[in-house]
Structures are given as structure tokens and as C-alpha cells.
Design a protein around this motif. Sequence first.
Motif, PDB file in Angstrom:
ATOM      1  N   GLY A 112       0.819  -1.211   0.000  1.00 28.32           N
ATOM      2  CA  GLY A 112       0.000   0.000   0.000  1.00 28.32           C
ATOM      3  C   GLY A 112       0.853   1.261   0.000  1.00 28.32           C
ATOM      4  O   GLY A 112       2.064   1.235  -0.223  1.00 28.32           O
ATOM      5  N   GLU A 113       0.208   2.383   0.277  1.00 27.11           N
ATOM      6  CA  GLU A 113       0.912   3.658   0.269  1.00 27.11           C
ATOM      7  C   GLU A 113       1.882   3.719   1.445  1.00 27.11           C
ATOM      8  O   GLU A 113       1.564   3.353   2.567  1.00 27.11           O
ATOM      9  N   ARG A 114       3.110   4.195   1.155  1.00 22.47           N
ATOM     10  CA  ARG A 114       4.140   4.232   2.192  1.00 22.47           C
ATOM     11  C   ARG A 114       4.706   5.636   2.341  1.00 22.47           C
ATOM     12  O   ARG A 114       4.719   6.423   1.393  1.00 22.47           O
ATOM     13  N   ARG A 115       5.201   5.919   3.544  1.00 21.21           N
ATOM     14  CA  ARG A 115       5.931   7.171   3.789  1.00 21.21           C
ATOM     15  C   ARG A 115       7.428   6.881   3.716  1.00 21.21           C
ATOM     16  O   ARG A 115       7.875   5.776   4.040  1.00 21.21           O
ATOM     17  N   ALA A 116       8.180   7.867   3.309  1.00 17.65           N
ATOM     18  CA  ALA A 116       9.620   7.681   3.127  1.00 17.65           C
ATOM     19  C   ALA A 116      10.300   7.260   4.424  1.00 17.65           C
ATOM     20  O   ALA A 116      11.308   6.545   4.402  1.00 17.65           O
ATOM     21  N   THR A 117       9.763   7.688   5.555  1.00 17.72           N
ATOM     22  CA  THR A 117      10.391   7.383   6.848  1.00 17.72           C
ATOM     23  C   THR A 117       9.863   6.084   7.468  1.00 17.72           C
ATOM     24  O   THR A 117      10.317   5.686   8.541  1.00 17.72           O
ATOM     25  N   GLU A 118       8.914   5.457   6.816  1.00 14.64           N
ATOM     26  CA  GLU A 118       8.287   4.267   7.390  1.00 14.64           C
ATOM     27  C   GLU A 118       9.268   3.089   7.416  1.00 14.64           C
ATOM     28  O   GLU A 118       9.974   2.824   6.443  1.00 14.64           O
ATOM     29  N   ARG A 119       9.299   2.385   8.529  1.00 17.03           N
ATOM     30  CA  ARG A 119      10.154   1.203   8.660  1.00 17.03           C
ATOM     31  C   ARG A 119       9.301  -0.048   8.517  1.00 17.03           C
ATOM     32  O   ARG A 119       8.334  -0.249   9.258  1.00 17.03           O
ATOM     33  N   LEU A 120       9.666  -0.885   7.568  1.00 17.48           N
ATOM     34  CA  LEU A 120       8.907  -2.096   7.326  1.00 17.48           C
ATOM     35  C   LEU A 120       9.264  -3.169   8.343  1.00 17.48           C
ATOM     36  O   LEU A 120      10.426  -3.319   8.733  1.00 17.48           O
ATOM     37  N   GLU A 121       8.253  -3.918   8.749  1.00 15.08           N
ATOM     38  CA  GLU A 121       8.463  -5.041   9.656  1.00 15.08           C
ATOM     39  C   GLU A 121       8.513  -6.336   8.841  1.00 15.08           C
ATOM     40  O   GLU A 121       7.801  -6.492   7.858  1.00 15.08           O
ATOM     41  N   ARG A 122       9.340  -7.260   9.275  1.00 16.62           N
ATOM     42  CA  ARG A 122       9.454  -8.537   8.575  1.00 16.62           C
ATOM     43  C   ARG A 122       8.159  -9.344   8.696  1.00 16.62           C
ATOM     44  O   ARG A 122       7.645  -9.545   9.798  1.00 16.62           O
ATOM     45  N   PRO A 123       7.630  -9.832   7.560  1.00 20.18           N
ATOM     46  CA  PRO A 123       6.447 -10.700   7.630  1.00 20.18           C
ATOM     47  C   PRO A 123       6.773 -11.980   8.400  1.00 20.18           C
ATOM     48  O   PRO A 123       7.905 -12.489   8.337  1.00 20.18           O
ATOM     49  N   GLN A 124       5.809 -12.511   9.100  1.00 24.95           N
ATOM     50  CA  GLN A 124       6.040 -13.698   9.926  1.00 24.95           C
ATOM     51  C   GLN A 124       6.472 -14.904   9.095  1.00 24.95           C
ATOM     52  O   GLN A 124       7.187 -15.779   9.577  1.00 24.95           O
ATOM     53  N   GLN A 125       6.009 -14.969   7.836  1.00 28.06           N
ATOM     54  CA  GLN A 125       6.331 -16.120   6.994  1.00 28.06           C
ATOM     55  C   GLN A 125       7.704 -16.001   6.336  1.00 28.06           C
ATOM     56  O   GLN A 125       8.116 -16.908   5.613  1.00 28.06           O
ATOM     57  N   MET A 126       8.405 -14.901   6.572  1.00 24.94           N
ATOM     58  CA  MET A 126       9.690 -14.658   5.922  1.00 24.94           C
ATOM     59  C   MET A 126      10.850 -14.999   6.855  1.00 24.94           C
ATOM     60  O   MET A 126      10.945 -14.442   7.951  1.00 24.94           O
ATOM     61  N   PRO A 127      11.736 -15.911   6.474  1.00 24.75           N
ATOM     62  CA  PRO A 127      12.898 -16.219   7.323  1.00 24.75           C
ATOM     63  C   PRO A 127      13.744 -14.970   7.569  1.00 24.75           C
ATOM     64  O   PRO A 127      13.915 -14.130   6.679  1.00 24.75           O
ATOM     65  N   ALA A 128      14.288 -14.878   8.757  1.00 30.73           N
ATOM     66  CA  ALA A 128      15.080 -13.703   9.124  1.00 30.73           C
ATOM     67  C   ALA A 128      16.275 -13.516   8.202  1.00 30.73           C
ATOM     68  O   ALA A 128      16.676 -12.386   7.904  1.00 30.73           O
ATOM     69  N   ALA A 129      16.842 -14.614   7.698  1.00 35.24           N
ATOM     70  CA  ALA A 129      18.020 -14.522   6.833  1.00 35.24           C
ATOM     71  C   ALA A 129      17.703 -13.879   5.485  1.00 35.24           C
ATOM     72  O   ALA A 129      18.600 -13.335   4.832  1.00 35.24           O
ATOM     73  N   CYS A 130      16.440 -13.924   5.059  1.00 30.67           N
ATOM     74  CA  CYS A 130      16.047 -13.349   3.766  1.00 30.67           C
ATOM     75  C   CYS A 130      15.643 -11.882   3.871  1.00 30.67           C
ATOM     76  O   CYS A 130      15.681 -11.152   2.870  1.00 30.67           O
ATOM     77  N   TRP A 131      15.238 -11.469   5.051  1.00 31.35           N
ATOM     78  CA  TRP A 131      14.612 -10.168   5.200  1.00 31.35           C
ATOM     79  C   TRP A 131      15.515  -8.992   4.822  1.00 31.35           C
ATOM     80  O   TRP A 131      15.061  -8.073   4.131  1.00 31.35           O
TER      81      TRP A 131
END
Length: 280
Positions: A227-246
Motif C-alpha cells: 500500500g501507500e508508504r511514507r519515506a520514513t516508514e520502517r517495514l516489519e518482517r512478515p512472519q512467513q519470511m525467514p530472518a536470513a532473507c529479510w
Amino acid sequence: MTTAPGMPTLLAGRYHLERVLGSGGMGVVYRARDLLHEQFGERCSSVAIKMLGENLRLAPDAHVLLYSEFALTRSLQHERVVRMFAFEVDISTQMAFFTMELMRGMTLDRLLLEGPDGLPWRELQPLAVQLLDAVAYVHRQGVLHGDVKPVNIMLGDDGIRLFDFGLGQATAEAMAGLASVSRDRFSAWTPAYAAPELLAGGALTASADLYAVACVVYELAHGKRLGERRATERLERPQQMPAACWPALRLALAMDPERRTISVEELGEVMARCRWRWFR
């Protein structure tokens, strides 16, 4: 959905239109039977046919516009990319069209409806790797897709297929000597997957394709669009995504193209290495 009102049921004396498979801002795709191949005993004679939508069909450069998409993709030979067959013009109606392989399965947007919380990594990983492999191949051929999104990705029994290069572009070398048209009036980017620089009027680049692919992978993992994002927004890792890929995916999702310091091919390599046992 059957054929549109006023459309002939037979094109070029051999293609019998059966029904509409899908339509977008520029074109309509039909399922058709190739009667010539049937006459010679071909068991599987079905093809897909793409032509311009009614709003563009009467444009002076309509044939050139459609041919440019065909020319852009006819040399692409990859198991994850739709195969083109032939460009033709129906003499009686002066309708231009091209034929391509008929893909069977469902588009990723339908798959996402079945998994509103995202796909488990064991299901997501092969789809992500196959998609990234397809786009990396396309880029190596000097082609930019320009419209990577779930509705333009088919999932069948043998994996995914990337299609619909209607907004695609190529390097000058890849299209040398071919007729072309200005695509400025067709830059109908989909906001949920378009890189911010495209929405701001910038040129299509490999980095913009990377952003779109990353948006699709993120949505497969999260179950929801960015969706729409702000330049300062920090994305959170999706639960289904391994930490090594994020970290790699987060780089690809950077709003500033200068910060996308990873290629489609490199992102694919990271996704391929992340195994289920590493999941956190």
C-alpha cells in the motif's frame, strides 16, 4: 465470459475465438482453437490470442503498438516466461493480434485470496525463486517488464509463468531496427507495485522492476499489499519470511532507488539459500 459484442468468432480464417480469458488497460486475451492445426490432427490446438482493447484498436499506430509488445517478447525462451508464437492481422476486420501459449492454472492474485495471512515459507520459497529467476532472465535479454504484479503471474502445475509485457520496454540495442511508439501515454502503472520514481514520472528501469517483484514477494509472505508508504516508514518482517532473507528483501523494497543496492538475480540467490530450518 464469451467474446465481446461485435467481435468475429473467426480470425485469419483459422483461429476460432471461444471466450475472454482476461482484459486490462490495453488489451484483451482470448482462448482460441487453431483450426488449421486441428485439421492436421494436432491434439492440443488451443492457443491464447491477444489484441488491443476497443479504446486503442482504432488508434493510428494500433498495429505498431501491439507489434512492439510481440517483438519485445518473441525471442524470450525461458520456462518461466510465456512463449509467443506469431503476429497476424485479420484481413477482413483489419484487427491485429498475436498468438501465444495457452497457460493453465490461476493467477497469483487468486492464490493470495486463499491465503490472507501469507503463504508458509515452504510454499512461498519456490514461487519467489521462480519469479525472480524469470525476471532476472528477462533483464539479461535487455527487456524490462514494467508491470510485475500478481495478476500477471500464472501459477500452474509446473510452477509460475510471467506474462503481459504490454508496458514493457527494451534497451536500444535489443530493439534496434524495429518500429516503435512512444509509451508515455500508456504508463498506467499499478500504484501498489509501482516504484515511487515511476509514480513521480521517472523512467522504467531494472531497479523499478526489482521493486515490483519485491512487493509481490512481500505480499505472498504477508498476505497483504504494501500500500501507500511514507519515506520514513520502517517495514516489519512478515512472519512467513525467514530472518536470513529479510535484509535482502528490505533493500529491494527501498523507496529510494539509490538504496536498492541489490539486483533481481542477487535477491533470487538469497531467497534460494534460505531454508526452512533457518526460519525464525
